[in-house]
Design a protein around this motif. Sequence first.
Motif, mmCIF file in Angstrom:
data_model
loop_
_atom_site.group_PDB
_atom_site.id
_atom_site.type_symbol
_atom_site.label_atom_id
_atom_site.label_comp_id
_atom_site.label_asym_id
_atom_site.label_seq_id
_atom_site.Cartn_x
_atom_site.Cartn_y
_atom_site.Cartn_z
ATOM 1 N N GLU A 132 0.822 -1.209 0.000
ATOM 2 C CA GLU A 132 0.000 0.000 0.000
ATOM 3 C C GLU A 132 0.859 1.264 0.000
ATOM 4 N N THR A 133 1.973 1.241 0.759
ATOM 5 C CA THR A 133 2.876 2.389 0.798
ATOM 6 C C THR A 133 3.532 2.604 -0.560
ATOM 7 N N ALA A 134 3.949 1.506 -1.195
ATOM 8 C CA ALA A 134 4.569 1.608 -2.522
ATOM 9 C C ALA A 134 3.571 2.158 -3.539
ATOM 10 N N LEU A 135 2.313 1.739 -3.431
ATOM 11 C CA LEU A 135 1.286 2.228 -4.358
ATOM 12 C C LEU A 135 1.060 3.719 -4.175
ATOM 13 N N LYS A 136 1.029 4.178 -2.924
ATOM 14 C CA LYS A 136 0.870 5.607 -2.668
ATOM 15 C C LYS A 136 2.024 6.398 -3.282
ATOM 16 N N ILE A 164 3.640 10.162 -7.758
ATOM 17 C CA ILE A 164 4.463 10.522 -8.910
ATOM 18 C C ILE A 164 3.608 10.715 -10.155
ATOM 19 N N LYS A 165 2.725 9.739 -10.391
ATOM 20 C CA LYS A 165 1.880 9.792 -11.588
ATOM 21 C C LYS A 165 0.564 9.086 -11.269
ATOM 22 N N PRO A 166 -0.485 9.817 -10.939
ATOM 23 C CA PRO A 166 -1.756 9.190 -10.560
ATOM 24 C C PRO A 166 -2.312 8.301 -11.671
ATOM 25 N N GLN A 208 0.770 -4.730 -10.414
ATOM 26 C CA GLN A 208 1.661 -5.749 -10.967
ATOM 27 C C GLN A 208 3.118 -5.306 -10.877
ATOM 28 N N ASP A 209 3.373 -4.026 -11.121
ATOM 29 C CA ASP A 209 4.734 -3.497 -11.064
ATOM 30 C C ASP A 209 5.307 -3.601 -9.653
ATOM 31 N N ILE A 210 4.496 -3.263 -8.641
ATOM 32 C CA ILE A 210 4.959 -3.317 -7.253
ATOM 33 C C ILE A 210 5.242 -4.748 -6.830
ATOM 34 N N LYS A 211 4.392 -5.676 -7.216
ATOM 35 C CA LYS A 211 4.615 -7.081 -6.868
ATOM 36 C C LYS A 211 5.838 -7.634 -7.600
ATOM 37 N N LEU A 212 6.053 -7.167 -8.818
ATOM 38 C CA LEU A 212 7.249 -7.575 -9.569
ATOM 39 C C LEU A 212 8.509 -7.077 -8.876
ATOM 40 N N LYS A 213 8.474 -5.828 -8.401
ATOM 41 C CA LYS A 213 9.628 -5.289 -7.696
ATOM 42 C C LYS A 213 9.893 -6.064 -6.410
#
Length: 266
Positions: free
Chosen positions: A136-140, A145-147, A159-164
């Motif tokens: 959730e913090t990474a998503l915020k 940066i870019k809504p 998907q990008d956050i889980k990949l990271k």
Amino acid sequence: MAGDKTCVICGLSKKPRECLKHKNKLLNNSLTICKDCANEFVDFKDEDSVITMCQLTNLPFIKRVMDGMVSDDTEQPTFGLYMRKIAPFKRYTTFLDSEFTQDGMEENIGTTFTVTDKMVQRWGDGYNDEKYAYFETALKGLMAIKPATTSLELERYVQDIKLKDVFNDSLRAGDAKAIAQLQKTYNDDLKQLGLDAVLNSKDDSVENVGQRIQKYEMRKPIPDRPEYDDAAGIMKYIQKWFIIPMKRTLGMASEEEVESLYEKDK
């Protein structure tokens, strides 16, 4: 026996599965800290004992995690459980990264963070509270940066956050083959989302004018400054040759507005 290590606390020989995965570089391959000694020594109602064990293992002490374990009656607090709970915190690596107060980062999840059905639906089930909090913090951070403007773009962010997260796990495990593949996939994903220039350019001190303009245009067409308002004079033209004449016809224009019709444009 081969692979056995000696616990520095009790002095007994222990099998690898009976030992903690510590980060104390002063302990050589034959020395360790066994789980039994750690659990016997640590009392989660005694903060000093937890800090001492964290120092010995060179692991971060995070007060809010410790306090959360004390207030949680569903699980027996052990040092092994504490290690599992701090594992998802990406910014904490060694004892030097310890947090000794409840005040802290934006991702202050301690005892106040609550996993909702919406979070489980977004990220999938099977994660612990700390992992959901990290997601959730990474998503915020990405949204700042870019809504995301569509549900599809939001799904791409997830998907990008889980990949990271998988990429970070590979880094910790030292899986060279997986690291190379995941890094390429992650970087390609950032480019497709238009986030690569923002996230990979923390220092713009050596950027030329063209590169800085490109970064500006990723956020806004032009820098948000008063002198750039109506740079082409379009609104001024509409105001003088349409709005004010219409107001004068309707008897709504002020004297100043009428006089402005006869002023020469600068």
